[in-house]
Design an enzyme around this catalytic site. Structure first.
Site, PDB file in Angstrom:
ATOM      1  N   ARG A 193       0.839  -1.201   0.000  1.00 39.11           N
ATOM      2  CA  ARG A 193       0.000   0.000   0.000  1.00 39.11           C
ATOM      3  C   ARG A 193       0.869   1.243   0.000  1.00 39.11           C
ATOM      4  O   ARG A 193       2.004   1.227   0.433  1.00 39.11           O
ATOM      5  CB  ARG A 193      -0.892   0.024   1.240  1.00 39.11           C
ATOM      6  N   HIS A 199      -8.254 -10.445   6.463  1.00 40.15           N
ATOM      7  CA  HIS A 199      -8.173 -10.282   5.008  1.00 40.15           C
ATOM      8  C   HIS A 199      -7.862 -11.601   4.290  1.00 40.15           C
ATOM      9  O   HIS A 199      -7.376 -11.590   3.161  1.00 40.15           O
ATOM     10  CB  HIS A 199      -7.132  -9.220   4.646  1.00 40.15           C
ATOM     11  N   CYS A 242      -8.957 -24.526 -11.122  1.00 36.98           N
ATOM     12  CA  CYS A 242      -9.556 -25.387 -10.097  1.00 36.98           C
ATOM     13  C   CYS A 242      -9.409 -26.859 -10.498  1.00 36.98           C
ATOM     14  O   CYS A 242      -9.656 -27.207 -11.655  1.00 36.98           O
ATOM     15  CB  CYS A 242     -11.036 -25.029  -9.938  1.00 36.98           C
TER      16      CYS A 242
HETATM   17 ZN    ZN Z   1     -14.034 -25.100  -9.026  1.00 39.48          ZN
END
Ligand code: ZN
Length: 251
Positions: free
Chosen positions: A39, A122, A155
């Site tokens: 940041r 976070h 994924c």
């Molecule tokens: Zn997935």
């Protein structure tokens, strides 16, 4: 003579007199472990601001550039180790002097140092998630695909593009965060370490603690948004101040 003088002794008294202490930590805890604070003015990466890079719109619209940034973060993180500040906080918990760490950091270094009660406001860079099917797993899954030359990790269940399990700009905080303000309001001491307290809603926790009658102590290099109202403030690096604090406390 103790380098941090009276305030450090005062902080030691606050901690020993507190039945419940919550540590609130930020990027300043981890810069001493070699993890940059993205940041602010110096936080540009390929001329982009962190707030733009680490955002849901960026992940959706430019996933390859998004993952180029996160691949670099994951590589840096793989080399990082907890520093003396993380270790001191973990030791405070072992001694029964800190009950919870609420961190804005996503690096997992508190847990690596031995802290057990950690809430990652976070999220975490140590895991990846799939927003399409809900799969979640270790960041090594993304690592392996990126190292093999993939522009974006996919994924393993549904082949959608993965997302680091961090809270991006444009995303909600984890549902567990809802319980944090209540815990902060019932603590005796909120110990803010290595955070400028500039990012809401975490930045609003000190004023909630103060209104509820708790003390707020700040250990930070540089000013914070709560300096004027804090019970006490110590200017310094957490990797130096927290070990010095530990030395003043019962073992
Ligand atoms: Zn997935």
């Amino acid at each position: 003579m103790e380098p941090y003088g009276g305030p450090l002794a005062d902080l030691a008294s606050l901690i020993t007199g507190s039945r419940s202490t919550i540590a609130l930590t930020g990027a300043g805890m981890s810069t001493e472990s070699g993890l940059p604070d993205y940041r602010g003015a110096t936080g540009l990466w390929r001329n982009r601001r962190f707030e733009q890079l680490a955002s849901l719109p960026m992940w959706r619209a430019q996933p390859v550039e998004f993952w180029a940034f996160y691949a670099e973060r994951l590589r840096t993180l793989a080399r990082a180790a907890p520093n003396a500040g993380h270790l001191a906080l973990a030791e405070l918990e072992r001694r029964g002097l800190v009950q919870l760490v609420v961190t804005q950091n996503v690096d997992g270094l508190h847990q690596a140092a031995g802290s057990r009660e950690v809430f990652e406001a976070h999220g975490t860079l140590r895991e990846v998630e799939c927003l399409a099917c809900g799969w979640r797993g270790p960041a090594a899954t993304a690592h392996a695909q990126l190292d093999a030359g993939a522009g974006t990790p996919r994924c393993i269940e549904c082949e959608s593009i993965l997302k680091p399990a961090v809270v991006l700009f444009g995303e909600m905080l984890p549902p567990g965060f809802l319980s944090v303000p209540g815990r902060v309001e019932s603590c005796d001491l909120l110990l803010c370490c290595g955070t400028s307290l500039g990012v809401p809603p975490v930045a609003l926790l000190p004023s909630r603690a103060l209104r509820a009658g708790a003390a707020v102590a700040i250990v930070n290099l540089g000013p914070t948004s709560c300096d004027a109202v804090a019970t006490l403030r110590i200017e310094g690096r957490t990797g130096e101040v927290l070990p010095a604090l530990l030395a003043l406390l019962p073992g």
